[in-house]
Motif scaffolding. Structure first.
Motif, PDB file in Angstrom:
ATOM      1  N   ILE A 106       3.620   6.660  -4.312  1.00 33.70           N
ATOM      2  CA  ILE A 106       2.043   6.185  -4.820  1.00 33.70           C
ATOM      3  C   ILE A 106       1.846   4.924  -4.931  1.00 33.70           C
ATOM      4  N   TYR A 107       2.468   3.523  -5.600  1.00 32.03           N
ATOM      5  CA  TYR A 107       2.946   2.494  -5.205  1.00 32.03           C
ATOM      6  C   TYR A 107       3.229   1.112  -4.686  1.00 32.03           C
ATOM      7  N   ASN A 108       4.253   1.512  -3.452  1.00 26.74           N
ATOM      8  CA  ASN A 108       4.534   0.825  -2.403  1.00 26.74           C
ATOM      9  C   ASN A 108       3.534   1.284  -1.332  1.00 26.74           C
ATOM     10  N   ARG A 109       3.614   2.361  -1.218  1.00 22.36           N
ATOM     11  CA  ARG A 109       3.168   3.052   0.558  1.00 22.36           C
ATOM     12  C   ARG A 109       4.137   2.459   1.675  1.00 22.36           C
ATOM     13  N   TYR A 110       3.921   2.266   2.480  1.00 26.81           N
ATOM     14  CA  TYR A 110       4.271   2.046   3.594  1.00 26.81           C
ATOM     15  C   TYR A 110       5.167   0.208   4.107  1.00 26.81           C
ATOM     16  N   TYR A 111       5.170  -0.096   2.604  1.00 26.74           N
ATOM     17  CA  TYR A 111       6.432  -1.051   2.578  1.00 26.74           C
ATOM     18  C   TYR A 111       7.831  -0.843   2.929  1.00 26.74           C
ATOM     19  N   LEU A 112       8.501  -1.507   3.531  1.00 24.93           N
ATOM     20  CA  LEU A 112       9.612  -1.608   4.704  1.00 24.93           C
ATOM     21  C   LEU A 112      10.476  -1.308   3.232  1.00 24.93           C
ATOM     22  N   ASN A 113      11.059   0.235   3.307  1.00 20.67           N
ATOM     23  CA  ASN A 113      12.431   0.618   2.090  1.00 20.67           C
ATOM     24  C   ASN A 113      13.280  -0.167   2.471  1.00 20.67           C
ATOM     25  N   LEU A 120       7.421  -7.103   9.247  1.00 22.83           N
ATOM     26  CA  LEU A 120       8.322  -6.504   8.281  1.00 22.83           C
ATOM     27  C   LEU A 120       9.222  -7.308   7.682  1.00 22.83           C
ATOM     28  N   MET A 121      10.583  -7.446   8.622  1.00 20.52           N
ATOM     29  CA  MET A 121      11.639  -8.824   8.002  1.00 20.52           C
ATOM     30  C   MET A 121      10.907 -10.037   7.398  1.00 20.52           C
ATOM     31  N   ARG A 122      10.051 -10.198   7.464  1.00 20.71           N
ATOM     32  CA  ARG A 122       9.743 -11.583   6.655  1.00 20.71           C
ATOM     33  C   ARG A 122       9.132 -11.302   5.374  1.00 20.71           C
ATOM     34  N   ARG A 123       7.626  -9.980   4.875  1.00 18.54           N
ATOM     35  CA  ARG A 123       7.589  -9.964   4.069  1.00 18.54           C
ATOM     36  C   ARG A 123       8.779  -9.405   3.177  1.00 18.54           C
ATOM     37  N   TYR A 124       9.115  -7.996   3.843  1.00 13.28           N
ATOM     38  CA  TYR A 124      10.285  -7.512   2.894  1.00 13.28           C
ATOM     39  C   TYR A 124      11.770  -8.314   2.886  1.00 13.28           C
ATOM     40  N   PHE A 161      11.565   3.747   5.979  1.00 15.18           N
ATOM     41  CA  PHE A 161       9.987   3.830   5.313  1.00 15.18           C
ATOM     42  C   PHE A 161      10.077   5.622   5.208  1.00 15.18           C
ATOM     43  N   ARG A 162       8.857   5.710   3.882  1.00 16.40           N
ATOM     44  CA  ARG A 162       8.700   6.709   3.216  1.00 16.40           C
ATOM     45  C   ARG A 162       7.432   6.922   3.390  1.00 16.40           C
ATOM     46  N   THR A 163       7.066   8.231   3.327  1.00 15.28           N
ATOM     47  CA  THR A 163       5.266   8.959   3.549  1.00 15.28           C
ATOM     48  C   THR A 163       5.229   9.602   3.073  1.00 15.28           C
ATOM     49  N   MET A 164       3.823   9.784   2.396  1.00 12.02           N
ATOM     50  CA  MET A 164       3.439  11.033   1.872  1.00 12.02           C
ATOM     51  C   MET A 164       3.017  12.873   2.449  1.00 12.02           C
ATOM     52  N   GLY A 165       3.893  13.553   3.173  1.00 14.34           N
ATOM     53  CA  GLY A 165       3.136  14.748   3.454  1.00 14.34           C
ATOM     54  C   GLY A 165       1.734  15.881   3.241  1.00 14.34           C
ATOM     55  N   VAL A 166       1.512  14.254   3.503  1.00 11.67           N
ATOM     56  CA  VAL A 166      -0.631  15.473   3.241  1.00 11.67           C
ATOM     57  C   VAL A 166      -1.064  15.192   4.753  1.00 11.67           C
ATOM     58  N   PRO A 167      -2.479  15.359   4.899  1.00 10.69           N
ATOM     59  CA  PRO A 167      -3.009  15.857   6.255  1.00 10.69           C
ATOM     60  C   PRO A 167      -3.164  14.552   6.796  1.00 10.69           C
ATOM     61  N   ASN A 168      -3.725  14.011   7.832  1.00 10.13           N
ATOM     62  CA  ASN A 168      -3.954  12.562   8.055  1.00 10.13           C
ATOM     63  C   ASN A 168      -3.314  11.298   8.183  1.00 10.13           C
ATOM     64  N   VAL A 190      -0.588  -4.579  13.482  1.00 12.53           N
ATOM     65  CA  VAL A 190       0.009  -3.518  13.182  1.00 12.53           C
ATOM     66  C   VAL A 190       0.707  -4.247  11.287  1.00 12.53           C
ATOM     67  N   ASP A 191       0.862  -5.713  11.782  1.00  5.75           N
ATOM     68  CA  ASP A 191       1.779  -6.237  10.877  1.00  5.75           C
ATOM     69  C   ASP A 191       0.809  -5.804   9.630  1.00  5.75           C
ATOM     70  N   GLN A 192      -0.327  -6.154   9.405  1.00  4.07           N
ATOM     71  CA  GLN A 192      -1.795  -6.235   8.387  1.00  4.07           C
ATOM     72  C   GLN A 192      -1.155  -4.655   7.461  1.00  4.07           C
ATOM     73  N   PHE A 193      -1.596  -4.029   8.609  1.00  3.26           N
ATOM     74  CA  PHE A 193      -1.450  -2.781   8.635  1.00  3.26           C
ATOM     75  C   PHE A 193      -0.595  -2.408   7.318  1.00  3.26           C
ATOM     76  N   LEU A 194       0.812  -2.406   8.110  1.00  7.78           N
ATOM     77  CA  LEU A 194       2.192  -1.869   7.554  1.00  7.78           C
ATOM     78  C   LEU A 194       2.527  -2.953   6.288  1.00  7.78           C
ATOM     79  N   HIS A 195       1.605  -3.855   5.459  1.00  5.88           N
ATOM     80  CA  HIS A 195       1.439  -4.140   4.394  1.00  5.88           C
ATOM     81  C   HIS A 195      -0.115  -3.902   3.653  1.00  5.88           C
ATOM     82  N   GLN A 196      -0.219  -3.628   4.165  1.00  5.85           N
ATOM     83  CA  GLN A 196      -2.042  -2.902   2.837  1.00  5.85           C
ATOM     84  C   GLN A 196      -2.315  -1.669   2.599  1.00  5.85           C
ATOM     85  N   PRO A 197      -2.918  -1.675   1.565  1.00  3.44           N
ATOM     86  CA  PRO A 197      -3.117  -0.676   0.804  1.00  3.44           C
ATOM     87  C   PRO A 197      -3.456   0.657   1.084  1.00  3.44           C
ATOM     88  N   LEU A 198      -2.906   2.124   1.524  1.00  6.48           N
ATOM     89  CA  LEU A 198      -3.747   2.626   2.315  1.00  6.48           C
ATOM     90  C   LEU A 198      -5.025   4.194   1.508  1.00  6.48           C
TER      91      LEU A 198
END
Length: 306
Positions: free
Chosen positions: A180-187, A17-21, A54-61, A149-157
């Motif tokens: 909507i654009y940044n997804r789970y990127y470290l804020n 996370l820190m490396r990519r951020y 981190f920021r997220t969307m409050g939707v199902p799943n 997990v690292d890949q997941f936190l940096h990939q489009p959902l």
């Protein structure tokens, strides 16, 4: 001391996370370079990371119910809830696993979600257009595989949004547009300034030092945000602007991530302790909604367009 496989995985995930951020947010290196030049630190490894967010969307799943499973798997525990009524957000902070009380702990986590059902019908339609076809992605994730997990936190959902959809959301909820654009990127990550050497170990001193180095700070609610008890003091840079490519090939400059700084003061009952005995448990814990509410605005156009 033997480190468990789970903790080793957490270390690898946080390093990723820190490396990519750091690659995405040039201000991180600017801050480290300033600290190295002034001999505040000998290496960035000395910096205590107060928390990451981190920021997220409050939707199902998706949302916090999905996201928190990642870090709770590594021993994080959900703590206090925070309500940001005007921004339509819910947040929690998560305390890290304790491994060795003699060394700095892992960072706290602050995670938030947008209460999508409180937005306009049009904003809800746009968000659900991208998110409705997604099943909970964490359920299919091997949480013991740090690379996965690292890949997941940096990939489009979800698929890349159109510029029109992004701009529609931006008018109603800048948080929604960011996610909507940044997804789970470290804020952001947060430097614990109280652990720095004298002359730089208060938020006022450290912000003044960085402002003289040319860093731009979020001025919402004042550059330094202070909790009602006076024991949690925070400041943050203005988000870095990035050239974003939207569906269809449109490009537009949008807010990316930023850097935060926190001073947690020693609690009254521990004021008598010598400095050498002070650890994280002796300082003000948790977060403050009034501070966090203004920190969110580090990515808002009122700050990035100043």
């Amino acid at each position: 001391m033997t480190t468990s496989p789970t903790i080793q995985t957490l270390v690898a995930v946080l390093d990723g996370l820190m490396r990519r951020y750091s690659e995405r947010v040039p201000d991180v290196q600017k801050v480290f370079d300033a600290m190295l030049d002034a001999d505040i630190i000998k290496s960035p490894a000395e910096v205590d990371n107060d928390h990451i967010a981190f920021r997220t969307m409050g939707v199902p799943n998706l949302g916090l119910a999905s996201f928190e499973k990642v870090f709770m798997h590594y021993g994080y525990e959900r703590r206090d809830e925070y309500n940001f009524a005007e921004k339509k957000l819910t947040g929690y902070w998560y305390s890290p696993p304790r491994v060795d009380s003699t060394k700095p702990q892992f960072p706290r986590i602050f995670a938030s979600e947008l209460r999508v059902n409180e937005l306009s019908a049009e904003a809800q339609r746009i968000i659900h257009h991208y998110t409705d076809r997604i099943s909970d992605p964490v359920d299919a994730l091997d949480l013991d595989n740090a690379d996965a997990v690292d890949q997941f936190l940096h990939q489009p959902l979800w698929t890349t949004p159109t510029l029109a959809d992004y701009q529609t959301l931006l008018k109603e909820s800048e948080y929604a547009a960011w996610v909507i654009y940044n997804r789970y990127y470290l804020n952001h990550f947060t430097i614990s300034v109280h652990n720095l050497k004298a002359g730089y170990n208060t938020i006022d001193e450290f912000v003044d030092f960085l402002q003289k180095r040319g860093l731009r700070f979020n001025s919402a609610g004042g550059v330094i945000k202070i909790s009602p008890d006076g024991d949690l003091r925070q400041a943050s840079t203005v988000a870095q602007m990035i050239d974003a490519e939207f569906a269809g090939g449109d490009t537009f400059r949008i807010a990316g991530s930023y850097v935060e700084f926190a001073e947690r003061r020693i609690l009254p009952q521990f004021q008598h302790l010598p400095a050498s005995k002070i650890t994280r448990q002796h300082r003000r814990e948790g977060f403050e909604a009034s501070n966090a509410d203004k920190i969110f605005e580090s990515t808002f156009t009122t700050q990035t367009n100043r």
